[in-house]
Design an enzyme around this catalytic site. Sequence first.
Site, PDB file in Angstrom:
ATOM      1  N   ASP A 101       0.598  -1.063  -0.083  1.00  0.00           N
ATOM      2  CA  ASP A 101       0.071   0.146   0.000  1.00  0.00           C
ATOM      3  C   ASP A 101       0.755   1.149  -0.027  1.00  0.00           C
ATOM      4  O   ASP A 101       0.464   2.212   0.894  1.00  0.00           O
ATOM      5  CB  ASP A 101      -0.873   0.065   1.147  1.00  0.00           C
ATOM      6  CG  ASP A 101      -1.928  -1.250   1.378  1.00  0.00           C
ATOM      7  OD1 ASP A 101      -2.050  -1.992   0.490  1.00  0.00           O
ATOM      8  OD2 ASP A 101      -2.745  -1.103   2.265  1.00  0.00           O
ATOM      9  N   CYS A 141      -4.444  -6.333  -2.356  1.00  0.00           N
ATOM     10  CA  CYS A 141      -3.231  -6.944  -1.989  1.00  0.00           C
ATOM     11  C   CYS A 141      -2.910  -8.291  -2.724  1.00  0.00           C
ATOM     12  O   CYS A 141      -1.929  -8.543  -3.496  1.00  0.00           O
ATOM     13  CB  CYS A 141      -3.052  -7.192  -0.628  1.00  0.00           C
ATOM     14  SG  CYS A 141      -3.458  -5.570   0.486  1.00  0.00           S
ATOM     15  N   ASP A 175       2.697  -3.266  -4.106  1.00  0.00           N
ATOM     16  CA  ASP A 175       1.589  -3.772  -4.603  1.00  0.00           C
ATOM     17  C   ASP A 175       0.560  -3.174  -5.194  1.00  0.00           C
ATOM     18  O   ASP A 175       0.069  -3.261  -6.285  1.00  0.00           O
ATOM     19  CB  ASP A 175       1.219  -4.661  -3.560  1.00  0.00           C
ATOM     20  CG  ASP A 175       0.487  -4.221  -2.560  1.00  0.00           C
ATOM     21  OD1 ASP A 175       0.427  -2.783  -2.050  1.00  0.00           O
ATOM     22  OD2 ASP A 175      -0.040  -4.867  -1.606  1.00  0.00           O
TER      23      ASP A 175
END
Length: 508
Positions: free
Chosen positions: A49, A87, A287
């Site tokens: 993130d 994710c 990610d």
Amino acid sequence: MILHNFIKHHGNVQNWFAVGFVVIVLALSPSLASAQASKRNIVLLVSDDHSPDLGVYGNPVIQTPNLDALANDGVIFNNAYATTASCSASRSVILSGLQNHRNGQYGHYHDFHRFLTWDHIKTLPVLLREGGYRTARAGKFHVGTEETYSFDETLPSPERSSVIMAEGISDFINEKDERPFFLYFATNDPHRGARRKDDGTIAGLDDVDTPDDFGNLSEGASNIDNISYDPADVIVPDFLPDTPMTRIELAAYYQAVSRMDKGFGKVIEILKKSGKYDDTLIIYMSDHGIAFPGAKTTTYDAGLNAPLIVRHPDNAKRGTQNDAMLSWVDITPTILDFAGLAEPSYNMQIMLTPISQQMEETHGLHGRSFLSVLDQTQPEGWDEIYASHTFHEIQMYYPMRVVRGRKYKLIWNIAHDLPYPAAADLWESPTWQRIYRQGGETMFGPRTVDEYMHRPEFELFDIENDPLESNNLAYDPVYSEILEVHKTKIREFQRTTQDPWLLKWTYE
């Protein structure tokens, strides 16, 4: 190199039949031959993130000296994009080279969500091991199954202590083994953590005064020299409301980013001390984007645009910037290219006639290697990316397909009749709740709360002039031809990537 050594040792023997045999073996086994010949290592660093919030990406407040140093010794990509801001789904793309609608990892792997990658998929760690690499992972895994994403070793992985996690890789890096290595090192930072009150208890949804700690108070983080930030100093991105609570949560996010940076710095330090740094391809990426509403789980640029830094051992140019538009489906092809390994191919797995007849019998990976353009600044032919999001959490069904060029971007909200679903941690964040509770007409960044939660079927943006994606042109007759062109692009993308949701174009 193998052939050279054979001739060197057997040159006094005119056994050209044997030499010919070696040539044939190498021709039939290019993957193993290349891997053995290169003897060069690969380290893939993945954060959780993290938007392009680094000093080298122009943020003058956040302190990230280690990743800045890596960038100054490599290449910074300014236009790198996840295929999905979720994710597990994103990590499956990174480690397979396939969009998640093809590899089967539609959403989260853990707990009751239980999305899994198809077991016939040949993932990156498996391909590298078969090609002569020894492999290890440390940190966040979040894809399944263990067999599909099989690594030789799983290294110690403290939840939020990336420096300690890095110290656990030393034995693997320094192992006396002639084979090159692949290390997948993935931190939990700067993912959201918990909303802990002063007494240590977790805040409930009705508590809009307790910000998320982004792991800064988690066990294991206390033994790291944390860098804290004044909320008044942080830079509030334009897609977020500039409120005191937003600033408080961004300051916590900054702290988690700086902690993460120290862990990656430790990895680089270990590589240099081992003497392996100069023989190692190092890739740093996230990610997807930051864990705030309007970014994570969306297909807006704030969710998809992420940092990408590549340090190639052979590059003559250092500290350069590259404007190629890259996608996370390009990571596996690039690493396989570096290793000299062949890409896998797959048979079509869709049997539903209305869409299967539109697709090819076999297909390869969905991305391509970018090694050939590493030393360029504005390479030709890298001007468009595609995105595919279907789930985050199991209850968050909201499929979106996206084409983004340099000028226009089209989002197809396939389930547009549904309210846009929110991830649990984003929904309860006081940054969102304090705005949401003011009513549907309240602005949250560039759009109202109602506009955020109720989206039209198509969102067309002139991304060049409207980078905030605030002015939807899809229903303006002036842009009808542009809309149709981009719809066709999405349909073709779905066809070539074996997307079952292609069927939705035929629904009334």
